[in-house]
Write an enzyme that holds these catalytic residues in place. Structure first.
Site, PDB file in Angstrom:
ATOM      1  N   ARG A  64      73.624 -74.152  95.045  1.00 12.92           N
ATOM      2  CA  ARG A  64      72.367 -74.040  94.026  1.00 12.92           C
ATOM      3  C   ARG A  64      71.836 -75.306  94.259  1.00 12.92           C
ATOM      4  NH1 ARG A  64      76.566 -71.462  91.885  1.00 12.92           N
ATOM      5  NH2 ARG A  64      75.879 -69.417  90.861  1.00 12.92           N
ATOM      6  N   HIS A  97      71.660 -70.339  97.276  1.00 10.84           N
ATOM      7  CA  HIS A  97      72.027 -69.736  98.839  1.00 10.84           C
ATOM      8  C   HIS A  97      70.882 -69.607  99.814  1.00 10.84           C
ATOM      9  CE1 HIS A  97      76.394 -69.764  98.091  1.00 10.84           C
ATOM     10  NE2 HIS A  97      76.215 -68.438  97.418  1.00 10.84           N
ATOM     11  N   HIS A 127      80.494 -67.278 104.128  1.00 14.60           N
ATOM     12  CA  HIS A 127      80.803 -67.166 102.498  1.00 14.60           C
ATOM     13  C   HIS A 127      81.720 -65.824 102.750  1.00 14.60           C
ATOM     14  CE1 HIS A 127      80.053 -66.233  98.504  1.00 14.60           C
ATOM     15  NE2 HIS A 127      79.127 -67.138  98.221  1.00 14.60           N
ATOM     16  N   TYR A 158      84.659 -63.535 101.840  1.00 13.14           N
ATOM     17  CA  TYR A 158      85.668 -63.283 100.910  1.00 13.14           C
ATOM     18  C   TYR A 158      86.960 -62.795 101.404  1.00 13.14           C
ATOM     19  CZ  TYR A 158      81.687 -62.928  97.511  1.00 13.14           C
ATOM     20  OH  TYR A 158      80.461 -63.015  96.796  1.00 13.14           O
ATOM     21  N   GLN A 167      83.837 -75.287  97.872  1.00 17.95           N
ATOM     22  CA  GLN A 167      83.551 -74.329  97.095  1.00 17.95           C
ATOM     23  C   GLN A 167      84.611 -73.375  96.941  1.00 17.95           C
ATOM     24  OE1 GLN A 167      80.746 -75.044  94.986  1.00 17.95           O
ATOM     25  NE2 GLN A 167      81.018 -73.355  93.494  1.00 17.95           N
ATOM     26  N   GLU A 182      84.229 -72.115 100.729  1.00 16.35           N
ATOM     27  CA  GLU A 182      83.095 -72.364 101.320  1.00 16.35           C
ATOM     28  C   GLU A 182      83.233 -73.872 101.440  1.00 16.35           C
ATOM     29  OE1 GLU A 182      79.966 -70.421  98.876  1.00 16.35           O
ATOM     30  OE2 GLU A 182      81.932 -69.824  98.032  1.00 16.35           O
TER      31      GLU A 182
HETATM   32  C1  BGC Z   1      78.716 -69.395  94.057  1.00 17.69           C
HETATM   33  C2  BGC Z   1      78.867 -68.441  93.081  1.00 17.69           C
HETATM   34  C3  BGC Z   1      77.992 -67.020  93.456  1.00 17.69           C
HETATM   35  C4  BGC Z   1      78.777 -66.550  94.592  1.00 17.69           C
HETATM   36  C5  BGC Z   1      78.068 -65.304  95.062  1.00 17.69           C
HETATM   37  C6  BGC Z   1      79.253 -68.673  95.425  1.00 17.69           C
HETATM   38  O1  BGC Z   1      78.992 -69.584  96.573  1.00 17.69           O
HETATM   39  O2  BGC Z   1      79.677 -70.494  94.149  1.00 17.69           O
HETATM   40  O3  BGC Z   1      78.412 -68.814  91.940  1.00 17.69           O
HETATM   41  O4  BGC Z   1      78.123 -66.197  92.460  1.00 17.69           O
HETATM   42  O5  BGC Z   1      78.467 -67.518  95.710  1.00 17.69           O
HETATM   43  O6  BGC Z   1      76.582 -65.519  95.280  1.00 17.69           O
END
Ligand code: BGC
Length: 378
Positions: free
Chosen positions: A100, A125, A201, A203, A310, A337
């Protein structure tokens, strides 16, 4: 003899070819751009697939303790899935600035910049239409003595998504032959000072993407401290010890063990930037994270040159349907991340994210998959 040598060299090159990155057509974006998918393999069973839209990791297959391979990251079987509302940045390269930026505003060299607000009241992002996860990159596969890779390149014009400077970004995914390891290297240059902070990013669910939960995974983070945030997940600027809080992962801990203590916070679970303990001077990479799934025996070790990570526990996953029709339930995957701290552009005390003309941004992160040697509980 000459003929024998010729035949031998043909044979050798045939084998070498079989190893090289394979490109397949992954379909088209809704505005008609062709998307390519590249397959990279190690000699010990890792298969990774990366696509040109968003320089995105689409699949990572790794064997479990019995040698059974499973895809351990969330995603879709087609471009349409990635373009849908359901996509919460699955597997993509995130930027120009990941995480952010407070109120989408920053000042640089006396000029004020305003970015899209796509996560009220903040910028998240890299923006909306032309963030790095949504554009189609150019790919160039390559092979070295130690493995195979694909290098993605994208030139983001001055002012794209509100950011200053024409930025040429590169992301390469390299799969080592002799290990189940993916080396992700980011590079960028610019013609005007600009913030940059790139991450991947993906998962992960080491039990296989689509498994019900990630709460049973054990996590260790090489971080004694984190960056606390306000209610909109913007760092306050403090750097605080994790000791005595549910954020203490300095020793391996089950993710689900203390998460409920965070459910009623703004983060809705784990969604925090951890400050990695300093990298030893004699090491090129810093140990960042260790993730283990007891049942499958699969492990993931992350090494990085970034100062932070993160840890996001998939709190916003909402049962979307992904690859092979599998359901991605709430908290069924984890993102780790590697990054500079969120909103660094507005915090002078944080390591800088400003890239200047003439300088090169270069940073690498390693994803090293393995099998747990012992099954000790935590
Ligand atoms: C953020 C989350 C967000 C997610 C998906 C992560 O990197 O920290 O707050 O919801 O990405 O957008």
């Amino acid at each position: 003899m000459i003929r024998m040598c010729f035949l031998l060299s043909l044979l050798v090159s045939a084998f070498a070819m079989a190893d090289e990155p394979v490109m397949t057509d992954f379909g088209k974006t809704k505005d008609g751009k062709a998307v390519e998918l590249y397959t990279l393999k190690s000699d010990s069973g890792l298969v990774a697939k990366v696509m040109t839209r968003g320089a995105t990791l689409v699949q990572i297959h790794v064997p479990d303790k019995d040698g059974k391979s499973e895809d351990v990251i969330l995603g879709w079987d087609d471009v349409a899935g990635y373009e849908s509302e359901d996509n919460q940045y699955f597997g993509c390269t995130t930027g120009r600035v990941c995480n952010r930026i407070a109120n989408g505003k920053f000042s640089l060299d006396g000029k004020d910049y305003s970015l899209a607000i796509n996560n009220e009241p903040n910028h998240l992002h890299g923006g909306v239409e032309r963030s790095l996860d949504k554009v189609v990159w150019k790919a160039r596969p390559y092979t070295t003595d130690s493995g195979h890779g694909v290098r993605f390149k994208y030139t983001s014009p001055d002012g794209e998504e509100g950011y200053p400077g024409t930025v040429t970004a590169q992301v390469s995914f390299f799969v080592a032959k002799d290990a189940n390891r993916i080396n992700i290297t980011y590079k960028a240059t610019t013609d005007a000072a600009t913030p940059i902070n790139l991450t991947n990013h993906a998962y992960f669910n080491l039990g296989g993407a689509g498994s019900e939960t990630v709460m049973d995974h054990v996590l260790q983070l090489n971080a004694d401290r984190y960056t606390p945030t306000d209610d909109t997940l913007i760092p306050t600027g403090e750097i605080t010890a994790v000791a005595g809080t549910p954020l203490d992962f300095t020793k391996p801990k089950r993710i689900g063990a203390r998460i409920e203590k965070l459910t009623d916070t703004a983060a809705l679970g784990y969604d925090h930037n951890f400050v990695l303990n300093p990298r030893p001077d004699d090491q090129n990479y810093n140990f960042a994270a260790f993730l283990r799934h007891k049942e499958s025996g699969r492990t993931l070790r992350i090494w990085t040159q970034e100062p932070g990570i993160q840890f996001y526990s998939g709190n916003f996953l909402e049962g979307q349907t992904g690859k092979g029709g599998k359901t991605y339930a709430h908290r069924s995957a984890i993102c780790l991340e590697t990054q500079h701290y969120p909103d660094s552009v507005n915090h002078k005390s944080f390591p800088t994210t400003i890239l200047k003309p003439g300088d090169e941004y270069k940073t690498s992160t390693l994803l090293h998959f393995g099998i747990a040697k012992d099954q000790a509980d935590n």
